[in-house]
Design an enzyme around this catalytic site. Structure first.
Site, PDB file in Angstrom:
ATOM      1  N   VAL A   9       6.338  22.034  40.852  1.00 27.78           N
ATOM      2  CA  VAL A   9       6.587  23.434  41.188  1.00 27.78           C
ATOM      3  C   VAL A   9       7.909  23.834  40.540  1.00 27.78           C
ATOM      4  O   VAL A   9       8.915  23.121  40.694  1.00 27.78           O
ATOM      5  CB  VAL A   9       6.652  23.644  42.718  1.00 27.78           C
ATOM      6  CG1 VAL A   9       6.948  25.107  43.054  1.00 27.78           C
ATOM      7  CG2 VAL A   9       5.352  23.187  43.369  1.00 27.78           C
ATOM      8  N   HIS A  18       8.324  20.650  47.911  1.00 31.09           N
ATOM      9  CA  HIS A  18       7.884  19.859  49.065  1.00 31.09           C
ATOM     10  C   HIS A  18       6.748  20.587  49.811  1.00 31.09           C
ATOM     11  O   HIS A  18       5.786  19.956  50.261  1.00 31.09           O
ATOM     12  CB  HIS A  18       9.035  19.662  50.063  1.00 31.09           C
ATOM     13  CG  HIS A  18      10.231  18.929  49.508  1.00 31.09           C
ATOM     14  ND1 HIS A  18      11.428  19.551  49.250  1.00 31.09           N
ATOM     15  CD2 HIS A  18      10.413  17.631  49.177  1.00 31.09           C
ATOM     16  CE1 HIS A  18      12.299  18.657  48.794  1.00 31.09           C
ATOM     17  NE2 HIS A  18      11.717  17.488  48.737  1.00 31.09           N
ATOM     18  N   GLN A  76       4.524  15.194  41.072  1.00 33.55           N
ATOM     19  CA  GLN A  76       4.567  14.769  39.661  1.00 33.55           C
ATOM     20  C   GLN A  76       5.976  14.905  39.080  1.00 33.55           C
ATOM     21  O   GLN A  76       6.310  14.302  38.071  1.00 33.55           O
ATOM     22  CB  GLN A  76       3.570  15.624  38.863  1.00 33.55           C
ATOM     23  CG  GLN A  76       3.448  15.281  37.413  1.00 33.55           C
ATOM     24  CD  GLN A  76       3.047  13.828  37.193  1.00 33.55           C
ATOM     25  OE1 GLN A  76       2.018  13.372  37.697  1.00 33.55           O
ATOM     26  NE2 GLN A  76       3.857  13.088  36.471  1.00 33.55           N
ATOM     27  N   HIS A  81      12.139  22.427  49.838  1.00 32.24           N
ATOM     28  CA  HIS A  81      11.945  23.626  49.022  1.00 32.24           C
ATOM     29  C   HIS A  81      10.450  23.764  48.736  1.00 32.24           C
ATOM     30  O   HIS A  81       9.647  22.960  49.237  1.00 32.24           O
ATOM     31  CB  HIS A  81      12.772  23.524  47.732  1.00 32.24           C
ATOM     32  CG  HIS A  81      12.578  22.240  46.982  1.00 32.24           C
ATOM     33  ND1 HIS A  81      11.371  21.877  46.432  1.00 32.24           N
ATOM     34  CD2 HIS A  81      13.431  21.209  46.718  1.00 32.24           C
ATOM     35  CE1 HIS A  81      11.486  20.704  45.838  1.00 32.24           C
ATOM     36  NE2 HIS A  81      12.731  20.258  46.011  1.00 32.24           N
ATOM     37  N   ARG A 109      18.594  18.670  44.521  1.00 29.46           N
ATOM     38  CA  ARG A 109      19.892  18.522  43.850  1.00 29.46           C
ATOM     39  C   ARG A 109      20.282  19.763  43.045  1.00 29.46           C
ATOM     40  O   ARG A 109      21.431  19.864  42.617  1.00 29.46           O
ATOM     41  CB  ARG A 109      19.888  17.283  42.943  1.00 29.46           C
ATOM     42  CG  ARG A 109      19.872  15.973  43.714  1.00 29.46           C
ATOM     43  CD  ARG A 109      20.157  14.780  42.818  1.00 29.46           C
ATOM     44  NE  ARG A 109      20.419  13.574  43.571  1.00 29.46           N
ATOM     45  CZ  ARG A 109      19.501  12.646  43.884  1.00 29.46           C
ATOM     46  NH1 ARG A 109      18.245  12.799  43.505  1.00 29.46           N
ATOM     47  NH2 ARG A 109      19.846  11.573  44.581  1.00 29.46           N
ATOM     48  N   SER A 159      14.319  21.169  42.824  1.00 27.60           N
ATOM     49  CA  SER A 159      14.872  19.886  43.245  1.00 27.60           C
ATOM     50  C   SER A 159      15.972  20.168  44.273  1.00 27.60           C
ATOM     51  O   SER A 159      16.711  21.146  44.145  1.00 27.60           O
ATOM     52  CB  SER A 159      15.482  19.166  42.036  1.00 27.60           C
ATOM     53  OG  SER A 159      16.362  18.151  42.466  1.00 27.60           O
ATOM     54  N   ASP A 186       8.627  13.566  39.995  1.00 29.86           N
ATOM     55  CA  ASP A 186       9.216  12.231  39.873  1.00 29.86           C
ATOM     56  C   ASP A 186       8.174  11.309  39.242  1.00 29.86           C
ATOM     57  O   ASP A 186       7.546  10.490  39.921  1.00 29.86           O
ATOM     58  CB  ASP A 186       9.659  11.742  41.256  1.00 29.86           C
ATOM     59  CG  ASP A 186      10.750  12.637  41.829  1.00 29.86           C
ATOM     60  OD1 ASP A 186      11.914  12.426  41.518  1.00 29.86           O
ATOM     61  OD2 ASP A 186      10.418  13.594  42.563  1.00 29.86           O
ATOM     62  N   MET A 194      13.093  13.472  51.483  1.00 28.29           N
ATOM     63  CA  MET A 194      14.466  13.245  51.937  1.00 28.29           C
ATOM     64  C   MET A 194      15.065  14.533  52.502  1.00 28.29           C
ATOM     65  O   MET A 194      16.288  14.667  52.612  1.00 28.29           O
ATOM     66  CB  MET A 194      15.323  12.719  50.782  1.00 28.29           C
ATOM     67  CG  MET A 194      14.817  11.374  50.260  1.00 28.29           C
ATOM     68  SD  MET A 194      16.089  10.385  49.496  1.00 28.29           S
ATOM     69  CE  MET A 194      16.582  11.437  48.146  1.00 28.29           C
TER      70      MET A 194
HETATM   71  P1  AMP Z   1      12.498  14.106  47.624  1.00 27.57           P
HETATM   72  O1  AMP Z   1      12.798  14.813  48.906  1.00 27.57           O
HETATM   73  O2  AMP Z   1      13.299  14.586  46.461  1.00 27.57           O
HETATM   74  O3  AMP Z   1      12.459  12.608  47.774  1.00 27.57           O
HETATM   75  O4  AMP Z   1      11.006  14.517  47.238  1.00 27.57           O
HETATM   76  C1  AMP Z   1       9.945  14.299  48.124  1.00 27.57           C
HETATM   77  C2  AMP Z   1       8.642  14.507  47.398  1.00 27.57           C
HETATM   78  O5  AMP Z   1       8.582  15.843  46.907  1.00 27.57           O
HETATM   79  C3  AMP Z   1       8.497  13.577  46.175  1.00 27.57           C
HETATM   80  O6  AMP Z   1       7.160  13.116  46.117  1.00 27.57           O
HETATM   81  C4  AMP Z   1       8.808  14.508  45.040  1.00 27.57           C
HETATM   82  O7  AMP Z   1       8.193  14.133  43.821  1.00 27.57           O
HETATM   83  C5  AMP Z   1       8.238  15.823  45.544  1.00 27.57           C
HETATM   84  N1  AMP Z   1       8.867  16.941  44.832  1.00 27.57           N
HETATM   85  C6  AMP Z   1      10.191  17.205  44.730  1.00 27.57           C
HETATM   86  N2  AMP Z   1      10.402  18.276  43.943  1.00 27.57           N
HETATM   87  C7  AMP Z   1       9.173  18.698  43.529  1.00 27.57           C
HETATM   88  C8  AMP Z   1       8.714  19.755  42.685  1.00 27.57           C
HETATM   89  N3  AMP Z   1       9.546  20.611  42.103  1.00 27.57           N
HETATM   90  N4  AMP Z   1       7.390  19.880  42.493  1.00 27.57           N
HETATM   91  C9  AMP Z   1       6.516  19.009  43.064  1.00 27.57           C
HETATM   92  N5  AMP Z   1       6.891  17.998  43.875  1.00 27.57           N
HETATM   93  C10 AMP Z   1       8.192  17.846  44.102  1.00 27.57           C
END
Ligand code: AMP
Length: 272
Positions: free
Chosen positions: A188, A51, A160, A48, A199, A197, A162, A44
């Site tokens: 990570v 991702h 992992q 960071h 957020r 995250s 999520d 989304m």
């Molecule tokens: P999002 O943009 O939050 O929807 O996340 C996109 C992808 O990045 C999802 O598969 C998340 O699980 C992964 N992701 C987000 N934060 C982390 C993190 N700290 N470590 C590993 N993967 C992450």
């Protein structure tokens, strides 16, 4: 422009930004016809290092790497942060380029005004985040299946971080015979232990110290003998500045969520 200057400005990479659905379909059809291995990293945005770990892994394993950037409205509840979700397009594109993406798929909208078909997983999506966020996984599974159909990835990369999302998507892929291999990348963390995250940007400095303590207590619980769920629940209830959402052991993963101010944080760790 000379080669050295191009390298400095990052223009050597010919990363493509695709915003139209038909252009994405055309591209993936060509790759599929040539039998090329395609990796998809759905995000989304507000990217960071978490991702980037997914993108780099895809880069190592696939001929073509697509990063999708789409803040999916159907996975947000009516009182959630859809409109204020962080958006940082320019920086995201620079990071994708550096991490080796071939295509950033950033559609304006993936839903027609009369969109009326949703995919619902009815078991794994109950409890944990599914309980606190009704309709969330319906939105996630629907958009992920749409992205799979548009990009036709050989492999799709998820974090992992999520944990329940991984479980739900795994189930959907199995149940609906989706021809994709899922690759799950470890969490990570920042140097202070907090899981990265998008957020986390919402957190004030005081709230950040609560997030650090949340991560520490989760790590400590996962290392403990005895009942890590009861222990962590007690520790998080006692944590000033945090409001406990859930603690649950799913398989060998201790999963937890807390509210810190208005921000909901989730994390998980394998029990030792
Ligand atoms: P999002 O943009 O939050 O929807 O996340 C996109 C992808 O990045 C999802 O598969 C998340 O699980 C992964 N992701 C987000 N934060 C982390 C993190 N700290 N470590 C590993 N993967 C992450």
């Amino acid at each position: 422009m000379g080669l050295a200057v191009q390298a400095l400005t990052g223009l050597v990479s010919d990363m493509q930004v695709i915003s139209s659905i038909t252009a994405m379909e055309r591209q993936s059809k060509g790759w599929a016809a040539r039998g090329e291995k395609v990796g998809l990293v759905p995000t989304m945005g507000a990217l960071h290092e978490g991702h980037l770990a997914l993108i780099r892994r895809a880069r190592r394993e696939c001929r073509r790497v697509v990063v999708s950037i789409y803040v999916n409205p159907t996975q947000f509840g009516p009182k959630e942060d859809f409109s204020r979700y962080p958006r940082s397009r320019r920086q995201d594109l620079a990071l994708c380029r550096q991490a080796g993406a071939d295509v950033v798929f950033a559609p304006g909208n993936l839903y027609l005004p009369d969109h009326s078909t949703f995919v619902e997983e009815e078991q794994v999506s109950l409890g944990r985040d599914g309980a606190s966020r009704p309709g969330h996984f319906r939105g996630v599974v629907t958009v992920v299946l749409k992205l799979f159909n548009l990009v036709r990835p050989t492999r799709a990369y998820f974090g992992q971080k999520d944990a329940q999302q991984v479980d739900v998507i795994r189930r959907m892929v199995r149940d609906l015979n989706v021809p994709v291999k899922l690759v799950i990348v470890p969490i990570v963390r920042d140097r202070d232990g907090v899981a990265l995250s998008s957020r986390n940007r919402y957190l004030s400095p005081e709230e950040r110290t609560v997030a650090v303590e949340f991560a520490r207590r989760l790590q400590a619980a996962a290392r403990r003998k005895g009942d890590p769920v009861a222990w962590l629940r007690r520790e998080l209830k006692r944590l000033p500045g945090a409001r406990l959402d859930y603690v649950e052991l799913t398989g060998d993963r201790l999963c937890a969520a807390v509210f810190v101010g208005k921000t909901r944080l989730i994390d998980n760790e394998r029990v030792k």
